[in-house]
Design a protein around this motif. Structure first.
Motif, PDB file in Angstrom:
ATOM      1  N   PRO A 195       0.831  -1.211   0.000  1.00  0.00           N
ATOM      2  CA  PRO A 195       0.000   0.000   0.000  1.00  0.00           C
ATOM      3  C   PRO A 195       0.863   1.257   0.000  1.00  0.00           C
ATOM      4  CG  PRO A 195      -0.774  -1.571   1.649  1.00  0.00           C
ATOM      5  CD  PRO A 195       0.548  -2.087   1.154  1.00  0.00           C
ATOM      6  N   ILE A 196       0.435   2.251  -0.752  1.00  0.00           N
ATOM      7  CA  ILE A 196       1.135   3.537  -0.792  1.00  0.00           C
ATOM      8  C   ILE A 196       0.369   4.501   0.109  1.00  0.00           C
ATOM      9  CG2 ILE A 196       1.937   5.414  -2.268  1.00  0.00           C
ATOM     10  CD1 ILE A 196       1.821   3.420  -4.623  1.00  0.00           C
ATOM     11  N   ASN A 197       0.934   4.809   1.244  1.00  0.00           N
ATOM     12  CA  ASN A 197       0.261   5.663   2.220  1.00  0.00           C
ATOM     13  C   ASN A 197       0.809   7.086   2.131  1.00  0.00           C
ATOM     14  OD1 ASN A 197      -1.306   3.524   3.432  1.00  0.00           O
ATOM     15  ND2 ASN A 197       0.588   2.812   4.387  1.00  0.00           N
ATOM     16  N   ILE A 198      -0.085   8.047   1.960  1.00  0.00           N
ATOM     17  CA  ILE A 198       0.298   9.459   1.917  1.00  0.00           C
ATOM     18  C   ILE A 198      -0.350  10.163   3.099  1.00  0.00           C
ATOM     19  CG2 ILE A 198       0.292  11.594   0.576  1.00  0.00           C
ATOM     20  CD1 ILE A 198      -0.503   8.600  -1.373  1.00  0.00           C
ATOM     21  N   ASP A 199       0.461  10.596   4.031  1.00  0.00           N
ATOM     22  CA  ASP A 199      -0.037  11.252   5.239  1.00  0.00           C
ATOM     23  C   ASP A 199       0.220  12.752   5.130  1.00  0.00           C
ATOM     24  OD1 ASP A 199      -0.833  12.054   7.720  1.00  0.00           O
ATOM     25  OD2 ASP A 199       0.484  10.695   8.841  1.00  0.00           O
ATOM     26  N   PHE A 200      -0.845  13.532   5.034  1.00  0.00           N
ATOM     27  CA  PHE A 200      -0.706  14.983   4.933  1.00  0.00           C
ATOM     28  C   PHE A 200      -0.549  15.643   6.301  1.00  0.00           C
ATOM     29  CE2 PHE A 200      -2.287  14.206   0.699  1.00  0.00           C
ATOM     30  CZ  PHE A 200      -1.694  15.206  -0.062  1.00  0.00           C
ATOM     31  N   GLY A 201      -0.743  14.867   7.359  1.00  0.00           N
ATOM     32  CA  GLY A 201      -0.623  15.443   8.689  1.00  0.00           C
ATOM     33  C   GLY A 201      -1.713  16.473   8.945  1.00  0.00           C
ATOM     34  N   LEU A 202      -1.394  17.470   9.771  1.00  0.00           N
ATOM     35  CA  LEU A 202      -2.340  18.546  10.068  1.00  0.00           C
ATOM     36  C   LEU A 202      -2.269  19.594   8.957  1.00  0.00           C
ATOM     37  CD1 LEU A 202      -1.703  18.972  13.905  1.00  0.00           C
ATOM     38  CD2 LEU A 202      -3.644  17.849  12.799  1.00  0.00           C
ATOM     39  N   VAL A 203      -3.393  19.812   8.294  1.00  0.00           N
ATOM     40  CA  VAL A 203      -3.430  20.734   7.157  1.00  0.00           C
ATOM     41  C   VAL A 203      -4.290  21.946   7.517  1.00  0.00           C
ATOM     42  CG1 VAL A 203      -4.033  21.015   4.729  1.00  0.00           C
ATOM     43  CG2 VAL A 203      -3.218  18.793   5.565  1.00  0.00           C
ATOM     44  N   PRO A 204      -3.722  23.146   7.525  1.00  0.00           N
ATOM     45  CA  PRO A 204      -4.547  24.346   7.746  1.00  0.00           C
ATOM     46  C   PRO A 204      -5.578  24.493   6.630  1.00  0.00           C
ATOM     47  CG  PRO A 204      -2.208  24.839   7.980  1.00  0.00           C
ATOM     48  CD  PRO A 204      -2.297  23.468   7.393  1.00  0.00           C
ATOM     49  N   LYS A 205      -6.784  24.880   6.981  1.00  0.00           N
ATOM     50  CA  LYS A 205      -7.839  25.040   5.980  1.00  0.00           C
ATOM     51  C   LYS A 205      -7.428  26.020   4.884  1.00  0.00           C
ATOM     52  CE  LYS A 205     -11.701  24.159   9.178  1.00  0.00           C
ATOM     53  NZ  LYS A 205     -12.960  24.730   9.737  1.00  0.00           N
ATOM     54  N   SER A 206      -6.672  27.028   5.259  1.00  0.00           N
ATOM     55  CA  SER A 206      -6.293  28.066   4.297  1.00  0.00           C
ATOM     56  C   SER A 206      -5.405  27.535   3.180  1.00  0.00           C
ATOM     57  CB  SER A 206      -5.572  29.209   5.018  1.00  0.00           C
ATOM     58  OG  SER A 206      -4.404  28.726   5.664  1.00  0.00           O
ATOM     59  N   MET A 207      -4.785  26.347   3.387  1.00  0.00           N
ATOM     60  CA  MET A 207      -3.890  25.780   2.378  1.00  0.00           C
ATOM     61  C   MET A 207      -4.623  24.874   1.388  1.00  0.00           C
ATOM     62  SD  MET A 207      -0.502  24.917   4.682  1.00  0.00           S
ATOM     63  CE  MET A 207       0.417  24.400   3.231  1.00  0.00           C
ATOM     64  N   ILE A 208      -5.924  24.673   1.604  1.00  0.00           N
ATOM     65  CA  ILE A 208      -6.707  23.825   0.703  1.00  0.00           C
ATOM     66  C   ILE A 208      -7.446  24.722  -0.286  1.00  0.00           C
ATOM     67  CG2 ILE A 208      -8.506  22.068   0.545  1.00  0.00           C
ATOM     68  CD1 ILE A 208      -7.826  21.234   3.382  1.00  0.00           C
ATOM     69  N   LYS A 209      -7.107  24.579  -1.568  1.00  0.00           N
ATOM     70  CA  LYS A 209      -7.653  25.447  -2.607  1.00  0.00           C
ATOM     71  C   LYS A 209      -8.536  24.642  -3.566  1.00  0.00           C
ATOM     72  CE  LYS A 209      -5.112  28.793  -0.924  1.00  0.00           C
ATOM     73  NZ  LYS A 209      -5.712  29.920  -0.178  1.00  0.00           N
ATOM     74  N   ASN A 210      -8.956  25.326  -4.640  1.00  0.00           N
ATOM     75  CA  ASN A 210      -9.892  24.714  -5.588  1.00  0.00           C
ATOM     76  C   ASN A 210      -9.234  23.758  -6.576  1.00  0.00           C
ATOM     77  OD1 ASN A 210     -11.800  26.296  -4.353  1.00  0.00           O
ATOM     78  ND2 ASN A 210     -11.905  27.813  -5.997  1.00  0.00           N
ATOM     79  N   SER A 211      -7.918  23.852  -6.754  1.00  0.00           N
ATOM     80  CA  SER A 211      -7.243  23.007  -7.737  1.00  0.00           C
ATOM     81  C   SER A 211      -5.855  22.640  -7.239  1.00  0.00           C
ATOM     82  CB  SER A 211      -7.135  23.718  -9.088  1.00  0.00           C
ATOM     83  OG  SER A 211      -6.212  24.786  -9.014  1.00  0.00           O
ATOM     84  N   SER A 212      -5.269  21.603  -7.866  1.00  0.00           N
ATOM     85  CA  SER A 212      -3.948  21.134  -7.461  1.00  0.00           C
ATOM     86  C   SER A 212      -2.865  22.159  -7.760  1.00  0.00           C
ATOM     87  CB  SER A 212      -3.624  19.819  -8.177  1.00  0.00           C
ATOM     88  OG  SER A 212      -3.709  19.981  -9.582  1.00  0.00           O
ATOM     89  N   ALA A 213      -3.112  23.062  -8.707  1.00  0.00           N
ATOM     90  CA  ALA A 213      -2.105  24.058  -9.075  1.00  0.00           C
ATOM     91  C   ALA A 213      -1.798  25.007  -7.929  1.00  0.00           C
ATOM     92  CB  ALA A 213      -2.572  24.841 -10.298  1.00  0.00           C
ATOM     93  N   GLU A 214      -2.740  25.176  -7.004  1.00  0.00           N
ATOM     94  CA  GLU A 214      -2.552  26.144  -5.926  1.00  0.00           C
ATOM     95  C   GLU A 214      -2.715  25.548  -4.536  1.00  0.00           C
ATOM     96  OE1 GLU A 214      -5.558  29.100  -6.475  1.00  0.00           O
ATOM     97  OE2 GLU A 214      -7.158  27.643  -6.785  1.00  0.00           O
ATOM     98  N   SER A 215      -3.063  24.262  -4.445  1.00  0.00           N
ATOM     99  CA  SER A 215      -3.350  23.650  -3.149  1.00  0.00           C
ATOM    100  C   SER A 215      -2.153  22.868  -2.623  1.00  0.00           C
ATOM    101  CB  SER A 215      -4.562  22.726  -3.273  1.00  0.00           C
ATOM    102  OG  SER A 215      -5.059  22.377  -2.002  1.00  0.00           O
ATOM    103  N   ILE A 216      -2.254  22.422  -1.376  1.00  0.00           N
ATOM    104  CA  ILE A 216      -1.196  21.638  -0.743  1.00  0.00           C
ATOM    105  C   ILE A 216      -1.051  20.297  -1.470  1.00  0.00           C
ATOM    106  CG2 ILE A 216      -2.834  20.674   0.946  1.00  0.00           C
ATOM    107  CD1 ILE A 216      -0.523  20.571   2.940  1.00  0.00           C
TER     108      ILE A 216
END
Length: 321
Positions: A195-216
């Motif tokens: 399994p490939i596990n990707i853990d983003f940890g704690l993510v501030p809401k402000s870093m989540i955007k509408n597209s991958s070009a600008e998001s975490i």
């Protein structure tokens, strides 16, 4: 003098009436004999080389002898009673019954069980297909597509001295896919099939955007091994098998938050759910990298996103183009 008249009513009944019943375990409803019943089953994309059990009939159907005082009920798979659907007909396939491996190409009449009491018994039939070791085209199964049809026959024998003959009944059960699944055909492993596990940890809401070009986002390396050193300059296709979110065809559904999604890109190009990208195998090996991004529903502001843990899952399937 009063006269008493006794009226004696005797009810005669055939003990075989309503004596053998099968049930749909998902609904609890009875299944009628001498007809065709469609049974949806969920297909797991976690397919390996070699033999794969894709469903057990006993998870969906069970039967009961309702008159064990009179006779014993016997259920059999008919001779030539297995027909694979088009999705798996090109693969070796069949069933296991009581430990016996039975191929659809050579199906003898086989006893499944004999019931002498009124307990409910699941039909312990494992359905399988075999994935070849050589890399080939991917196997894509669509919802509602037939996987396998089983034709069964029930008969009864008299129980001791009661001397009743049971009704003979036929059952045709068609097992269809309840979901879309892309299944790997071949011997290429990605990251040793771990399994490939990707853990983003704690993510501030402000870093989540509408597209991958600008998001975490995070990068993930893929090590592809096709276990054949003679493969050089061989192009293969890698398919992303996943369910899209409702607000975007480009992102994978997140199970714990309807306003979040996961976008995946390869060489700066988005890979949509159930889309694919290419890789070149040299010496049986290849290396690729993916970019994994968390995105949000554009109709919801970052500050209004629900807090908490989120999860998403997908499968990567290798095949010939």
């Amino acid at each position: 003098m009063k006269k008493l008249f006794f009226i004696v009513v005797m009810l005669f009944y055939a003990p075989h009436a309503f004596s053998f019943v099968c049930y749909d375990l998902s609904t609890g409803k009875e299944i009628k004999s001498n007809g065709t019943v469609s049974v949806p089953i969920y297909i797991n994309s976690n397919i390996v080389r070699g033999e794969n059990i894709f469903g057990n009939v006993g998870d969906y159907l069970a039967c009961q002898n309702q008159q064990p005082y009179f006779y014993v009920d016997h259920m059999e798979l008919k001779a030539n009673g297995i027909t694979p659907g088009a999705a798996i007909s090109h693969l070796d396939n069949g069933v296991y019954i009581n430990g016996a491996r039975i191929l659809s190409t050579n199906t003898p009449k086989t006893n499944i069980f004999s019931i002498a009491d009124n307990n409910i018994y699941p039909l312990d039939i494992n359905m399988f297909f075999v994935v070849p070791n050589t890399i080939g085209s991917s196997l894509v199964i669509s919802p509602g597509e037939t996987l396998m049809t089983l034709r069964l026959y029930k008969y009864s024998t008299s129980n001791s001295s009661h001397g009743y003959e049971g009704v003979q009944e036929n059952f045709t059960w068609v097992f269809v896919a309840a979901n879309r699944a892309a299944l790997q055909a071949g011997n290429c492993d990605i990251n040793n099939n771990e399994p490939i596990n990707i853990d983003f940890g704690l993510v501030p809401k402000s870093m989540i955007k509408n597209s991958s070009a600008e998001s975490i986002s995070k990068a993930v390396d893929l090590n592809i091994n096709c276990h054949d050193n003679s493969l050089y300059n061989q192009q293969i296709k890698i398919t992303l098998s996943a369910q899209p979110v409702t607000f975007s065809d480009n992102a994978i559904v997140v199970s714990d938050n309807a306003n979040l999604g996961i976008e995946i890109s390869h060489n700066n190009t988005l890979v949509k759910p159930n889309g694919s990208f290419m890789s070149i195998i040299d010496g049986g090996m290849s290396n690729e990298s993916l970019n994994i991004s968390v995105i949000k529903n554009p109709n919801v502001s970052s500050e209004n996103l629900s807090s908490g843990r989120f999860n998403a899952s997908a499968s990567l399937i290798t095949s010939l183009p």
